[in-house]
Design a protein around this motif. Structure first.
Motif, PDB file in Angstrom:
ATOM      1  N   GLU A   1      29.508  40.097  51.428  1.00 56.79           N
ATOM      2  CA  GLU A   1      28.337  39.544  50.758  1.00 56.79           C
ATOM      3  C   GLU A   1      27.580  40.575  49.919  1.00 56.79           C
ATOM      4  OE1 GLU A   1      27.442  36.362  50.289  1.00 56.79           O
ATOM      5  OE2 GLU A   1      29.367  35.978  51.261  1.00 56.79           O
ATOM      6  N   VAL A   2      27.821  41.854  50.138  1.00 60.86           N
ATOM      7  CA  VAL A   2      27.131  42.898  49.374  1.00 60.86           C
ATOM      8  C   VAL A   2      28.020  43.449  48.255  1.00 60.86           C
ATOM      9  CG1 VAL A   2      25.931  45.114  49.538  1.00 60.86           C
ATOM     10  CG2 VAL A   2      25.767  43.482  51.407  1.00 60.86           C
ATOM     11  N   CYS A   3      29.335  43.337  48.411  1.00 54.96           N
ATOM     12  CA  CYS A   3      30.288  43.871  47.425  1.00 54.96           C
ATOM     13  C   CYS A   3      30.085  43.199  46.069  1.00 54.96           C
ATOM     14  CB  CYS A   3      31.712  43.638  47.918  1.00 54.96           C
ATOM     15  SG  CYS A   3      32.984  44.245  46.802  1.00 54.96           S
ATOM     16  N   LYS A   4      30.030  44.030  45.006  1.00 56.84           N
ATOM     17  CA  LYS A   4      29.857  43.528  43.640  1.00 56.84           C
ATOM     18  C   LYS A   4      31.160  43.501  42.850  1.00 56.84           C
ATOM     19  CE  LYS A   4      26.646  46.417  42.514  1.00 56.84           C
ATOM     20  NZ  LYS A   4      25.541  47.190  41.958  1.00 56.84           N
TER      21      LYS A   4
ATOM     22  N   VAL B   1      34.988  34.116  45.878  1.00 54.31           N
ATOM     23  CA  VAL B   1      33.765  34.830  45.514  1.00 54.31           C
ATOM     24  C   VAL B   1      32.766  34.772  46.663  1.00 54.31           C
ATOM     25  CG1 VAL B   1      34.003  34.488  43.025  1.00 54.31           C
ATOM     26  CG2 VAL B   1      32.775  32.796  44.385  1.00 54.31           C
ATOM     27  N   ASN B   2      31.854  35.750  46.687  1.00 44.12           N
ATOM     28  CA  ASN B   2      30.820  35.773  47.719  1.00 44.12           C
ATOM     29  C   ASN B   2      29.622  34.933  47.268  1.00 44.12           C
ATOM     30  OD1 ASN B   2      29.428  37.430  45.888  1.00 44.12           O
ATOM     31  ND2 ASN B   2      29.868  39.311  46.999  1.00 44.12           N
ATOM     32  N   GLY B   3      28.553  34.977  48.019  1.00 44.73           N
ATOM     33  CA  GLY B   3      27.365  34.177  47.723  1.00 44.73           C
ATOM     34  C   GLY B   3      26.699  34.511  46.409  1.00 44.73           C
ATOM     35  N   LYS B   4      26.969  35.714  45.886  1.00 41.64           N
ATOM     36  CA  LYS B   4      26.392  36.129  44.601  1.00 41.64           C
ATOM     37  C   LYS B   4      27.325  35.850  43.424  1.00 41.64           C
ATOM     38  CE  LYS B   4      23.656  39.737  46.734  1.00 41.64           C
ATOM     39  NZ  LYS B   4      23.410  41.171  46.856  1.00 41.64           N
ATOM     40  N   GLY B   5      28.506  35.317  43.722  1.00 41.41           N
ATOM     41  CA  GLY B   5      29.458  34.973  42.669  1.00 41.41           C
ATOM     42  C   GLY B   5      30.423  36.081  42.292  1.00 41.41           C
ATOM     43  N   TYR B   6      30.492  37.140  43.088  1.00 43.40           N
ATOM     44  CA  TYR B   6      31.398  38.253  42.801  1.00 43.40           C
ATOM     45  C   TYR B   6      32.685  38.143  43.617  1.00 43.40           C
ATOM     46  CZ  TYR B   6      27.284  40.685  40.897  1.00 43.40           C
ATOM     47  OH  TYR B   6      26.177  41.033  40.173  1.00 43.40           O
TER      48      TYR B   6
ATOM     49  N   TYR C   1      35.259  40.034  45.757  1.00 42.07           N
ATOM     50  CA  TYR C   1      35.019  41.192  46.608  1.00 42.07           C
ATOM     51  C   TYR C   1      36.332  41.821  47.071  1.00 42.07           C
ATOM     52  CZ  TYR C   1      35.636  37.366  49.940  1.00 42.07           C
ATOM     53  OH  TYR C   1      36.112  36.271  50.592  1.00 42.07           O
TER      54      TYR C   1
ATOM     55  N   ASP D   1      27.713  51.020  46.565  1.00 46.25           N
ATOM     56  CA  ASP D   1      26.819  50.189  47.364  1.00 46.25           C
ATOM     57  C   ASP D   1      27.041  50.329  48.868  1.00 46.25           C
ATOM     58  OD1 ASP D   1      25.509  48.980  45.102  1.00 46.25           O
ATOM     59  OD2 ASP D   1      27.393  47.921  44.753  1.00 46.25           O
TER      60      ASP D   1
END
Length: 75
Positions: A11-14, A34-39, A41, A62
């Motif tokens: 969830e933190v990986c960009k 993709v994760n919750g931010k759309g990236y 990972y 990060d």
């Protein structure tokens, strides 16, 4: 022999892919999901090849990677 394991905080990986480039053993890949931010990972795929060198964790901007190392007996 040393066996390594890489844990990724998805969830933190960009998805910068620096860890994939840095890994000398080619054990990380980008996810198709993709994760919750759309990236997309990084994911740890090749369990048998990782030596726990932590090159991936060192280059991660990060700090989303945690590397574990375990000494195993070779018979």
């Amino acid at each position: 022999k040393v066996q390594g394991y890489v844990e990724v905080d998805n969830e933190v990986c960009k998805g910068c892919e620096l860890c994939i480039v840095a890994c000398p053993m080619d054990v990380l890949e980008m996810s198709t999901e993709v994760n919750g931010k759309g990236y997309h990972y990084a994911v740890f795929k090749h369990f048998d090849k990782c030596v726990g060198c932590a090159d991936c964790a060192v280059v991660c901007p990060d700090a989303v990677l945690t590397v574990y190392r375990e000494k195993i007996e070779v018979e």
